[in-house]
Design a protein around this motif. Structure first.
Motif, PDB file in Angstrom:
ATOM      1  N   VAL A  72       0.858  -1.178   0.000  1.00 56.47           N
ATOM      2  CA  VAL A  72       0.000   0.000   0.000  1.00 56.47           C
ATOM      3  C   VAL A  72       0.895   1.228   0.000  1.00 56.47           C
ATOM      4  CG1 VAL A  72      -1.708   1.268   1.335  1.00 56.47           C
ATOM      5  CG2 VAL A  72      -1.794  -1.215   1.264  1.00 56.47           C
ATOM      6  N   VAL A  95      -5.152   7.694  -2.558  1.00 55.81           N
ATOM      7  CA  VAL A  95      -5.659   6.498  -3.222  1.00 55.81           C
ATOM      8  C   VAL A  95      -4.962   5.290  -2.612  1.00 55.81           C
ATOM      9  CG1 VAL A  95      -5.894   5.279  -5.410  1.00 55.81           C
ATOM     10  CG2 VAL A  95      -5.989   7.775  -5.358  1.00 55.81           C
ATOM     11  N   GLY A 144      -4.714   1.234  -3.030  1.00 53.32           N
ATOM     12  CA  GLY A 144      -5.027   0.042  -3.797  1.00 53.32           C
ATOM     13  C   GLY A 144      -5.035  -1.166  -2.874  1.00 53.32           C
ATOM     14  N   CYS A 195      -9.828  -0.111  -5.352  1.00 51.28           N
ATOM     15  CA  CYS A 195      -9.120   0.960  -4.655  1.00 51.28           C
ATOM     16  C   CYS A 195     -10.125   1.852  -3.954  1.00 51.28           C
ATOM     17  CB  CYS A 195      -8.242   1.768  -5.608  1.00 51.28           C
ATOM     18  SG  CYS A 195      -9.169   2.780  -6.769  1.00 51.28           S
TER      19      CYS A 195
END
Length: 99
Positions: free
Chosen positions: A14, A21, A23, A44
């Protein structure tokens, strides 16, 4: 997007904390006041500030698109046909002169 006790069991790397953001490959969410976890597989998440900015940008683009449509006006079918015929005529005349 308020999740009081947000628990992420991430199996994939991460970005640094505070990133807008995140994911995920797999995660479990425990919403506020909820006892049942929600399983998430892939995707995400965006931060709340990022979602607000994205929504504002979408609204700005919609308004800009509408303004461009109004500026373009309605081109009548007759004007389009006349422009096409004039263009073809000019092209034919240039080709005839070239020979």
């Amino acid at each position: 997007m308020k999740f009081g006790a947000l628990v992420l069991a991430l199996l994939v790397g991460v970005p640094a904390w505070g990133s807008e953001v995140i994911g995920v490959e797999r995660a479990q969410l425990f919403p506020d006041g909820g006892t049942a976890a929600v399983e998430v597989h892939g995707g995400c998440w965006l931060s709340e500030s990022r979602c607000v900015r994205t929504a504002a940008e979408i609204e700005r683009l919609r308004a800009e698109n509408e303004a461009l449509r109004q500026q373009a006006g309605d081109m009548s079918f007759t004007v389009a046909v006349v422009a096409l015929v004039l263009g073809l005529g000019a092209g034919f005349a240039v080709a005839k002169l070239a020979n």
